[in-house]
Design a protein around this motif. Sequence first.
Motif, PDB file in Angstrom:
ATOM      1  N   ALA A 242       0.835  -1.207   0.000  1.00 16.09           N
ATOM      2  CA  ALA A 242       0.000   0.000   0.000  1.00 16.09           C
ATOM      3  C   ALA A 242       0.870   1.257   0.000  1.00 16.09           C
ATOM      4  N   TRP A 243       1.952   1.221   0.745  1.00 13.28           N
ATOM      5  CA  TRP A 243       2.899   2.336   0.747  1.00 13.28           C
ATOM      6  C   TRP A 243       3.455   2.556  -0.654  1.00 13.28           C
ATOM      7  N   ASP A 244       3.848   1.477  -1.300  1.00 16.05           N
ATOM      8  CA  ASP A 244       4.395   1.574  -2.660  1.00 16.05           C
ATOM      9  C   ASP A 244       3.351   2.068  -3.659  1.00 16.05           C
ATOM     10  N   ALA A 245       2.060   1.858  -3.353  1.00 18.39           N
ATOM     11  CA  ALA A 245       0.984   2.293  -4.246  1.00 18.39           C
ATOM     12  C   ALA A 245       0.545   3.726  -3.960  1.00 18.39           C
ATOM     13  N   ASP A 246       1.323   4.449  -3.159  1.00 27.78           N
ATOM     14  CA  ASP A 246       1.018   5.843  -2.809  1.00 27.78           C
ATOM     15  C   ASP A 246      -0.306   5.995  -2.069  1.00 27.78           C
ATOM     16  N   ALA A 247      -0.665   4.993  -1.293  1.00 26.15           N
ATOM     17  CA  ALA A 247      -1.877   5.086  -0.478  1.00 26.15           C
ATOM     18  C   ALA A 247      -1.652   6.065   0.667  1.00 26.15           C
ATOM     19  N   GLU A 248      -2.711   6.747   1.056  1.00 30.54           N
ATOM     20  CA  GLU A 248      -2.670   7.617   2.227  1.00 30.54           C
ATOM     21  C   GLU A 248      -3.273   6.930   3.441  1.00 30.54           C
TER      22      GLU A 248
ATOM     23  N   GLY B  84      10.072   0.540 -13.075  1.00 33.38           N
ATOM     24  CA  GLY B  84       9.471   1.823 -12.728  1.00 33.38           C
ATOM     25  C   GLY B  84      10.525   2.821 -12.300  1.00 33.38           C
ATOM     26  N   SER B  85      10.058   3.973 -11.841  1.00 31.46           N
ATOM     27  CA  SER B  85      10.975   5.016 -11.379  1.00 31.46           C
ATOM     28  C   SER B  85      11.487   4.681  -9.978  1.00 31.46           C
ATOM     29  N   GLU B  86      12.520   5.382  -9.568  1.00 29.31           N
ATOM     30  CA  GLU B  86      13.108   5.119  -8.261  1.00 29.31           C
ATOM     31  C   GLU B  86      12.182   5.516  -7.127  1.00 29.31           C
ATOM     32  N   ARG B  87      11.291   6.466  -7.385  1.00 33.15           N
ATOM     33  CA  ARG B  87      10.355   6.923  -6.361  1.00 33.15           C
ATOM     34  C   ARG B  87       8.936   6.905  -6.897  1.00 33.15           C
ATOM     35  N   THR B  88       7.972   6.900  -5.973  1.00 36.16           N
ATOM     36  CA  THR B  88       6.570   6.878  -6.386  1.00 36.16           C
ATOM     37  C   THR B  88       6.168   8.250  -6.930  1.00 36.16           C
ATOM     38  N   LYS B  89       5.134   8.264  -7.750  1.00 34.56           N
ATOM     39  CA  LYS B  89       4.752   9.489  -8.457  1.00 34.56           C
ATOM     40  C   LYS B  89       4.142  10.550  -7.547  1.00 34.56           C
ATOM     41  N   LYS B  90       3.228  10.147  -6.674  1.00 37.83           N
ATOM     42  CA  LYS B  90       2.463  11.128  -5.906  1.00 37.83           C
ATOM     43  C   LYS B  90       3.227  11.694  -4.724  1.00 37.83           C
ATOM     44  N   PHE B  91       3.792  10.828  -3.904  1.00 35.50           N
ATOM     45  CA  PHE B  91       4.439  11.273  -2.672  1.00 35.50           C
ATOM     46  C   PHE B  91       5.957  11.153  -2.699  1.00 35.50           C
ATOM     47  N   ASN B  92       6.504  10.758  -3.845  1.00 29.65           N
ATOM     48  CA  ASN B  92       7.955  10.682  -3.983  1.00 29.65           C
ATOM     49  C   ASN B  92       8.570   9.743  -2.947  1.00 29.65           C
ATOM     50  N   ARG B  93       7.904   8.630  -2.707  1.00 34.31           N
ATOM     51  CA  ARG B  93       8.360   7.670  -1.698  1.00 34.31           C
ATOM     52  C   ARG B  93       9.384   6.705  -2.287  1.00 34.31           C
ATOM     53  N   LEU B  94      10.267   6.220  -1.414  1.00 34.59           N
ATOM     54  CA  LEU B  94      11.158   5.137  -1.779  1.00 34.59           C
ATOM     55  C   LEU B  94      10.389   3.820  -1.625  1.00 34.59           C
ATOM     56  N   PRO B  95      10.208   3.051  -2.686  1.00 36.15           N
ATOM     57  CA  PRO B  95       9.446   1.799  -2.589  1.00 36.15           C
ATOM     58  C   PRO B  95      10.103   0.798  -1.646  1.00 36.15           C
ATOM     59  N   MET B  96       9.273   0.014  -0.965  1.00 39.64           N
ATOM     60  CA  MET B  96       9.790  -1.015  -0.076  1.00 39.64           C
ATOM     61  C   MET B  96       9.953  -2.349  -0.787  1.00 39.64           C
TER      62      MET B  96
ATOM     63  N   LEU C 218       2.476  -4.114  14.433  1.00 35.59           N
ATOM     64  CA  LEU C 218       2.594  -3.402  13.163  1.00 35.59           C
ATOM     65  C   LEU C 218       3.270  -2.040  13.359  1.00 35.59           C
ATOM     66  N   ALA C 219       2.946  -1.386  14.462  1.00 33.30           N
ATOM     67  CA  ALA C 219       3.562  -0.084  14.744  1.00 33.30           C
ATOM     68  C   ALA C 219       5.075  -0.220  14.846  1.00 33.30           C
ATOM     69  N   ARG C 220       5.548  -1.337  15.376  1.00 34.02           N
ATOM     70  CA  ARG C 220       6.990  -1.541  15.532  1.00 34.02           C
ATOM     71  C   ARG C 220       7.671  -1.927  14.221  1.00 34.02           C
ATOM     72  N   ARG C 221       6.921  -2.405  13.267  1.00 31.13           N
ATOM     73  CA  ARG C 221       7.515  -2.860  12.010  1.00 31.13           C
ATOM     74  C   ARG C 221       7.683  -1.734  10.996  1.00 31.13           C
ATOM     75  N   PHE C 222       7.057  -0.580  11.280  1.00 34.82           N
ATOM     76  CA  PHE C 222       7.133   0.544  10.347  1.00 34.82           C
ATOM     77  C   PHE C 222       7.439   1.837  11.098  1.00 34.82           C
ATOM     78  N   SER C 223       8.293   2.656  10.497  1.00 33.16           N
ATOM     79  CA  SER C 223       8.575   3.968  11.070  1.00 33.16           C
ATOM     80  C   SER C 223       7.904   5.082  10.266  1.00 33.16           C
ATOM     81  N   ILE C 224       7.208   4.708   9.182  1.00 36.52           N
ATOM     82  CA  ILE C 224       6.645   5.704   8.274  1.00 36.52           C
ATOM     83  C   ILE C 224       5.137   5.886   8.489  1.00 36.52           C
ATOM     84  N   ILE C 225       4.609   5.303   9.549  1.00 36.62           N
ATOM     85  CA  ILE C 225       3.190   5.460   9.843  1.00 36.62           C
ATOM     86  C   ILE C 225       2.966   6.781  10.566  1.00 36.62           C
TER      87      ILE C 225
END
Length: 487
Positions: A38-44, A88-100, A187-194
């Motif tokens: 979902a992060w890679d799909a630029d989900a909010e 694809g590109s190195e970063r996502t289109k909408k939020f310029n994220r680094l894909p996981m 889940l909170a411990r597995r991600f720092s980008i939440i």
Amino acid sequence: MSSESPYRMTLSLNVLNHLGLNLYSNVPSVLSEVVANAWDADAENVWITIDPTTDHEKIVIQDNGHGMTQQEVNERYLLVGYQRREHGSERTKKFNRLPMGRKGIGKLSLFSIARTIKVRTVKEGQRSAFRMNLDDIKQKIGGQEAGTYEPNPLPTDDIDFERGTQIVITDPKKRIHQAASALRTRLARRFSIIGSAHHFAVFIDDEEISHVDRDYYHKVQYLWTFGDENSLYEKLCAKAESIEKLYGLLDSGDEIRGWVGTAKESGQKLQDRHGDNLNRIVVLVRGKVAQEDILEEFGETGIFSSYLIGEVHADFLDADDQDDIATSSRQRIIEDDPRYEVLKAFIGKTLKKIQNEWTRLRNEEGSKRALEIPAINDWFKELNPDLRKDAKSLFGKINTLTETPDKKRELLRSGVLAFEHLNHKGKLKELDTVSEEKPGSGSTYFCRSGRHRGNFANSSRKCNSWIDVEKYLIRGIHAKAFSWSVV
């Protein structure tokens, strides 16, 4: 010459089992892969709903990312081993994220916990829906039709969202008894980008996950940070009594950020309410856990190591132009990779520095507590400067023990008596035998019951708390000072 190759490569069921069908054994690890997608799909937003009703158990994960067309479903999602970063590109289109994502096998992890997966997705008005069944996959790939599996199409008229992807996990392999609160914490411990800072919110049963759900920042007593320009970790570890900033520059020139802390108490006190051990330093890459515990690499045996906790962010480990450093499970890093070796060397040196500072801080704290006892304070004032230093060291060692305040007061009194008698006999250096290291194969110990004594290597199964060694050694020194027989 015919352009058709006479050769064929068949993807066997055994390979699929290793790649993903049996990759994980727990729900948080599996859902982490879906959240990462979902992060890679630029989900909010990602919404996770758990229905533990017997015989109707299911987990629904839905995001509002860019979704997939039917062509993308076939060419990306259903293609095992699809290399997103190469197409694809190195970063996502909408939020310029680094894909996981990288290996393209995360979707298979769903079958680690369930037999049936339903996928519904919408992109630019195009709706797609299908169902995958583990038994059908095994039958197809395990039989003569090896290498090809065709999911069952589902109706799309019941899709009630305009963008994103919904995954429904049903027919679980075992009961979904995971409490929502435990899943939220893990889940909170597995991600720092939440969180809002990253435009990425994750909800479980309509309750949003936050950094507070990690449930360990409040346990940090002493804190060391690196790369913390905005003092984020200082704010998170608000109860820390001492904070020191360190440089996060590695010998390779790469930089890391994060923190290492020591808790006030160790052992069972360093477990959360769900029984999870917090005595670890995790390595996160691109905002997701890549190594569960780098402490395992050092074989630390001292009491000091049992108080450690921390997070290390090392994005340099996952550069697009370098080989993938993660194992197939995505939960560990390849141990002999040169990049990881550099990180381990840095952590090792940092831990040595922290250990020295921790010892000093604990000695100061132990002395402060000891001198709150009037009789000990009066005794301490009568010592010369050199003896005071030795006394503070003893107070610090007693302070590391996981004991009640009353028990520590008793040990302090015994320690003072031992100190006096050993000093009188000119054997004060024997206090150094009260080691802060876990006993080795030749160490003598008493078990917690006091009934067993002997060699650690031969009798370790009789004693499951090595911290108790220190208590009995302190008492042993006291006894030795009176020429009593101890062991």
